[in-house]
Motif scaffolding. Sequence first.
Motif, PDB file in Angstrom:
ATOM      1  N   CYS A 186       1.007  -1.231  -0.011  1.00  0.00           N
ATOM      2  CA  CYS A 186       0.091   0.045  -0.012  1.00  0.00           C
ATOM      3  C   CYS A 186       0.813   1.187  -0.030  1.00  0.00           C
ATOM      4  O   CYS A 186       0.203   2.511   0.124  1.00  0.00           O
ATOM      5  N   LEU A 187       2.109   1.130  -0.010  1.00  0.00           N
ATOM      6  CA  LEU A 187       3.003   2.251  -0.028  1.00  0.00           C
ATOM      7  C   LEU A 187       3.160   2.898  -1.249  1.00  0.00           C
ATOM      8  O   LEU A 187       3.385   2.440  -2.150  1.00  0.00           O
ATOM      9  N   ALA A 188       3.113   4.221  -1.324  1.00  0.00           N
ATOM     10  CA  ALA A 188       3.022   4.921  -2.604  1.00  0.00           C
ATOM     11  C   ALA A 188       4.553   5.200  -2.905  1.00  0.00           C
ATOM     12  O   ALA A 188       5.418   5.144  -1.985  1.00  0.00           O
ATOM     13  N   PRO A 189       4.985   5.076  -4.253  1.00  0.00           N
ATOM     14  CA  PRO A 189       6.409   4.921  -4.959  1.00  0.00           C
ATOM     15  C   PRO A 189       7.040   6.364  -4.653  1.00  0.00           C
ATOM     16  O   PRO A 189       6.201   7.354  -4.427  1.00  0.00           O
ATOM     17  N   LEU A 190       8.294   6.402  -4.282  1.00  0.00           N
ATOM     18  CA  LEU A 190       8.917   7.477  -4.198  1.00  0.00           C
ATOM     19  C   LEU A 190       9.452   8.369  -5.518  1.00  0.00           C
ATOM     20  O   LEU A 190      10.104   9.238  -5.579  1.00  0.00           O
ATOM     21  N   SER A 191       9.579   7.130  -6.717  1.00  0.00           N
ATOM     22  CA  SER A 191      10.165   7.549  -7.739  1.00  0.00           C
ATOM     23  C   SER A 191       9.422   6.897  -9.025  1.00  0.00           C
ATOM     24  O   SER A 191       8.811   5.760  -8.848  1.00  0.00           O
ATOM     25  N   VAL A 192       9.563   7.597 -10.281  1.00  0.00           N
ATOM     26  CA  VAL A 192       8.906   6.985 -11.500  1.00  0.00           C
ATOM     27  C   VAL A 192       9.663   5.524 -11.606  1.00  0.00           C
ATOM     28  O   VAL A 192       8.994   4.608 -11.860  1.00  0.00           O
ATOM     29  N   VAL A 193      10.821   5.786 -11.688  1.00  0.00           N
ATOM     30  CA  VAL A 193      11.856   4.575 -11.907  1.00  0.00           C
ATOM     31  C   VAL A 193      12.384   4.090 -10.392  1.00  0.00           C
ATOM     32  O   VAL A 193      13.045   4.862 -10.076  1.00  0.00           O
ATOM     33  N   LYS A 194      11.957   2.570 -10.417  1.00  0.00           N
ATOM     34  CA  LYS A 194      12.655   2.492  -9.235  1.00  0.00           C
ATOM     35  C   LYS A 194      14.027   2.164  -8.833  1.00  0.00           C
ATOM     36  O   LYS A 194      14.649   2.106  -9.628  1.00  0.00           O
ATOM     37  N   LYS A 195      14.355   3.082  -7.964  1.00  0.00           N
ATOM     38  CA  LYS A 195      16.070   3.017  -7.799  1.00  0.00           C
ATOM     39  C   LYS A 195      16.544   1.912  -6.797  1.00  0.00           C
ATOM     40  O   LYS A 195      15.991   1.233  -6.047  1.00  0.00           O
ATOM     41  N   ASN A 196      17.800   1.782  -7.081  1.00  0.00           N
ATOM     42  CA  ASN A 196      18.501   0.789  -6.054  1.00  0.00           C
ATOM     43  C   ASN A 196      19.099   1.567  -4.912  1.00  0.00           C
ATOM     44  O   ASN A 196      19.862   0.975  -4.176  1.00  0.00           O
ATOM     45  N   TRP A 197      18.418   2.442  -4.272  1.00  0.00           N
ATOM     46  CA  TRP A 197      18.689   3.161  -3.291  1.00  0.00           C
ATOM     47  C   TRP A 197      17.228   3.607  -2.457  1.00  0.00           C
ATOM     48  O   TRP A 197      16.457   3.890  -3.434  1.00  0.00           O
ATOM     49  N   LEU A 198      17.593   4.317  -1.235  1.00  0.00           N
ATOM     50  CA  LEU A 198      16.360   4.856  -0.333  1.00  0.00           C
ATOM     51  C   LEU A 198      16.812   6.280  -0.066  1.00  0.00           C
ATOM     52  O   LEU A 198      17.917   6.469   0.264  1.00  0.00           O
ATOM     53  N   PRO A 199      15.904   7.205   0.033  1.00  0.00           N
ATOM     54  CA  PRO A 199      16.607   8.502   0.624  1.00  0.00           C
ATOM     55  C   PRO A 199      16.489   8.205   2.111  1.00  0.00           C
ATOM     56  O   PRO A 199      15.809   7.593   2.676  1.00  0.00           O
ATOM     57  N   ALA A 200      17.682   9.101   2.682  1.00  0.00           N
ATOM     58  CA  ALA A 200      17.795   8.749   4.170  1.00  0.00           C
ATOM     59  C   ALA A 200      18.652   9.953   4.520  1.00  0.00           C
ATOM     60  O   ALA A 200      19.097  10.772   3.826  1.00  0.00           O
ATOM     61  N   VAL A 201      18.667   9.906   5.911  1.00  0.00           N
ATOM     62  CA  VAL A 201      19.372  10.903   6.668  1.00  0.00           C
ATOM     63  C   VAL A 201      20.385  10.225   7.834  1.00  0.00           C
ATOM     64  O   VAL A 201      20.032   9.057   8.174  1.00  0.00           O
ATOM     65  N   LYS A 202      21.502  10.573   8.014  1.00  0.00           N
ATOM     66  CA  LYS A 202      22.528  10.326   8.992  1.00  0.00           C
ATOM     67  C   LYS A 202      22.423  11.171  10.129  1.00  0.00           C
ATOM     68  O   LYS A 202      22.561  12.254  10.256  1.00  0.00           O
ATOM     69  N   GLN A 203      22.150  10.560  11.222  1.00  0.00           N
ATOM     70  CA  GLN A 203      21.892  11.266  12.707  1.00  0.00           C
ATOM     71  C   GLN A 203      22.939  10.741  13.569  1.00  0.00           C
ATOM     72  O   GLN A 203      23.076   9.652  13.591  1.00  0.00           O
ATOM     73  N   LEU A 204      23.658  11.799  14.183  1.00  0.00           N
ATOM     74  CA  LEU A 204      24.480  11.447  15.290  1.00  0.00           C
ATOM     75  C   LEU A 204      23.853  11.610  16.690  1.00  0.00           C
ATOM     76  O   LEU A 204      23.173  12.868  16.846  1.00  0.00           O
ATOM     77  N   GLY A 205      24.279  11.006  17.631  1.00  0.00           N
ATOM     78  CA  GLY A 205      23.832  11.368  18.970  1.00  0.00           C
ATOM     79  C   GLY A 205      24.155  10.570  20.178  1.00  0.00           C
ATOM     80  O   GLY A 205      25.523  10.106  19.817  1.00  0.00           O
ATOM     81  N   GLU A 206      23.390  10.488  21.191  1.00  0.00           N
ATOM     82  CA  GLU A 206      23.826   9.821  22.270  1.00  0.00           C
ATOM     83  C   GLU A 206      22.680   9.068  22.952  1.00  0.00           C
ATOM     84  O   GLU A 206      21.534   9.006  22.343  1.00  0.00           O
ATOM     85  N   GLY A 207      23.087   8.118  24.087  1.00  0.00           N
ATOM     86  CA  GLY A 207      21.783   7.207  24.292  1.00  0.00           C
ATOM     87  C   GLY A 207      22.153   6.604  25.588  1.00  0.00           C
ATOM     88  O   GLY A 207      23.431   6.635  26.209  1.00  0.00           O
ATOM     89  N   ILE A 208      21.028   6.080  26.325  1.00  0.00           N
ATOM     90  CA  ILE A 208      21.112   5.193  27.601  1.00  0.00           C
ATOM     91  C   ILE A 208      20.367   3.893  27.264  1.00  0.00           C
ATOM     92  O   ILE A 208      19.332   4.002  26.744  1.00  0.00           O
ATOM     93  N   PHE A 209      20.992   2.800  27.425  1.00  0.00           N
ATOM     94  CA  PHE A 209      20.355   1.394  27.169  1.00  0.00           C
ATOM     95  C   PHE A 209      20.604   0.956  28.463  1.00  0.00           C
ATOM     96  O   PHE A 209      21.263   0.502  29.422  1.00  0.00           O
ATOM     97  N   PHE A 210      19.285   0.424  28.783  1.00  0.00           N
ATOM     98  CA  PHE A 210      18.768  -0.433  30.089  1.00  0.00           C
ATOM     99  C   PHE A 210      18.558  -1.802  29.636  1.00  0.00           C
ATOM    100  O   PHE A 210      17.625  -2.136  28.847  1.00  0.00           O
ATOM    101  N   LYS A 211      19.215  -2.761  30.426  1.00  0.00           N
ATOM    102  CA  LYS A 211      19.006  -4.061  30.135  1.00  0.00           C
ATOM    103  C   LYS A 211      18.233  -4.667  31.323  1.00  0.00           C
ATOM    104  O   LYS A 211      18.772  -4.760  32.502  1.00  0.00           O
ATOM    105  N   PHE A 212      16.928  -5.282  31.063  1.00  0.00           N
ATOM    106  CA  PHE A 212      16.361  -5.456  32.137  1.00  0.00           C
ATOM    107  C   PHE A 212      16.274  -6.947  32.676  1.00  0.00           C
ATOM    108  O   PHE A 212      16.852  -7.965  31.868  1.00  0.00           O
ATOM    109  N   ASN A 213      16.431  -7.379  33.949  1.00  0.00           N
ATOM    110  CA  ASN A 213      16.450  -8.513  34.373  1.00  0.00           C
ATOM    111  C   ASN A 213      15.427  -9.300  34.051  1.00  0.00           C
ATOM    112  O   ASN A 213      14.321  -9.119  34.370  1.00  0.00           O
ATOM    113  N   GLN A 214      15.486 -10.534  33.231  1.00  0.00           N
ATOM    114  CA  GLN A 214      14.705 -11.348  32.601  1.00  0.00           C
ATOM    115  C   GLN A 214      13.882 -12.045  33.667  1.00  0.00           C
ATOM    116  O   GLN A 214      12.630 -12.405  33.415  1.00  0.00           O
ATOM    117  N   ASP A 215      14.641 -12.405  34.592  1.00  0.00           N
ATOM    118  CA  ASP A 215      13.886 -13.352  35.937  1.00  0.00           C
ATOM    119  C   ASP A 215      12.876 -12.628  36.264  1.00  0.00           C
ATOM    120  O   ASP A 215      11.556 -12.877  36.671  1.00  0.00           O
TER     121      ASP A 215
END
Length: 608
Positions: free
Chosen positions: A395-424
């Motif tokens: 159901c997604l509308a196409p992004l170009s008339v001729v299908k490309k071998n790439w997609l539009p994208a941006v590169k983002q830089l940043g920071e983060g915190i990861f929480f690993k939960f106790n499975q038990d």
Amino acid sequence: MPRIFGKKQRAEIAGEVRQCQLLSTFGIGSIIDFVQDTVMVAGTDNWDSDEDWEVRRLFNNNLQMITGVEYFLAPKTAVNVNFIKSQDIESFIFPRKLYCPVCKHIIDAGELRNQRRKHRCFMPSESKTNKPCGGHLVASRFVIVCPNGHIEDFPYSWWVHHGKECTKSKNPRITMFNIDNRSDIDSLFVKCDDCQAWRSMANAFSKNAFAGENGYRCSGRYPHLGKDYQSECNETMTARLRSSSSVYFPVAISALTIPPWSREEIQLVEAEYGELTAWSRYGDQAMLDFINRRILSRVKKSCTATDLLAAYKLVKEQKNSAKVQSEADILAAEYDVLCREMVNEDEYVACEVRVPDDFERYFDSITVIDKLTVINALIGFTRVSPWNGELRSGCLAPLSVVKKNWLPAVKQLGEGIFFKFNQDVLSAWVELVGDRYQDMEMELAESFLENTRFSPQYVALHTFAHLLIRQLANDCGYSASSIKEKIYSTYMDDSDRPKMAGVLIYLAVADSEGSLGGLISIASDSERMRIVLKNMLRKAQWCSADPFCSNARKQGFHSLNYAACHDCVLLPETSCEFRNVLLDRVAIVGMPENLSLGLMGEAIMSMI
């Protein structure tokens, strides 16, 4: 961003948008209101037509594998205010129907090609003899759309004549006006100046307004791909305000750049992978010669041609193994890296920190990510209804008339915190709550959304992420809309999938310097993190909508939330990974009379 009236009209600057907005709010196929013009962002057919397009290529092997593309391409950015010298994104005037608020006429943009004053009405003035009206033309408020992503101008002549031709003219003049100086839709009428037919706009937004035997059928138009592009479609059109949120739903997916793909030599090899593969038939020495000529000079750190050759062989091995086949594989690979004690790569730097006191039983580890790289790719868009989450959806509308071998994208830089939960601890809580989320599971099955990770565990992890983001927004100075979440929960559709129980809270911006370190400074200080978590729990215990909110079982979209509303849990749409649903505050803090219903109920008891 230039806008184009017609083929013979010289392109002119319409306005400016940020690069990251071209992958979200103002993505391909969206409508943007600038000061002078209202335009639709054009497709990606010309994104790789300039000479230096290769420098804008981005790589993320995991994301490439599941999207089936060879690489990603960042949007062109203007480098000069003069359009002729800039590298810019095209757009088209849309809607093509323009409205004059002075004389009330509907005018087609094609009639303005030869006008010197492109934004002024040329119709005869009623108050000034032999002079044009001169009113400032604005874009029509109404458009018609279909579920397959097609969109057209509202057919004013068709509407006023009830689907028939005007008896007086092939191209009748249409006016649109409100009666009795009112501004509501019930008082809005459309009139034909030639045959004097008129009709109210009140019923134009009903579901079947364009249906029936003589209804207005979709013509399959994608204006963002040019006026000559059409596709087959038999859907019934529906009317919308052009500014309605249901006119455009961008569909973007993202992935972290993790080891080994975060290493500089891997990124350089990815950029020249095709050439290296061609040289590989002549042996390692030929490849080394090519590496010395084309790649080695671009390496910023200490690295030899032999290191680059080894990197190529690793990339080739990974590509041939096809380990990553779905989004589940991406999350599993990311989870494995996030759980490591320390990683120091070119585009990913992380280390484990001490878990705050009073929270050791809930978290196996907390990881501070000093350098985080995210590739965010646009894979299409929908209209009328949001994306159902299925990557292979048609159901997604196409992004170009001729299908490309790439997609539009941006590169983002940043920071983060990861929480690993106790499975038990999580498993014990899941057993305790029993069938509490059975109704939520049934509602999810009846909706058009898909989430194969759904489980009580997912609800708890998702809610924790929302509560923490709201608290961090108060403590670190970032807005809640700029902080994002990523939930790592076990996929329930395959028993062979690895078990996961983690939450990544991160901030990433499309800027060469990244973010400012606010998240890192909090997570690195265990005492400060403890205060943040405790404040989060205190605030989550009470909502201004209680007791209704805490006892609710049918809130949010399609009744997919329990105790979660805008006053306590919900986030801006840019922050949530799954449309602000599958949330329940009780899953974390419990009920006042039964704190054990909450995953962190014991921590709350110690605070009392």
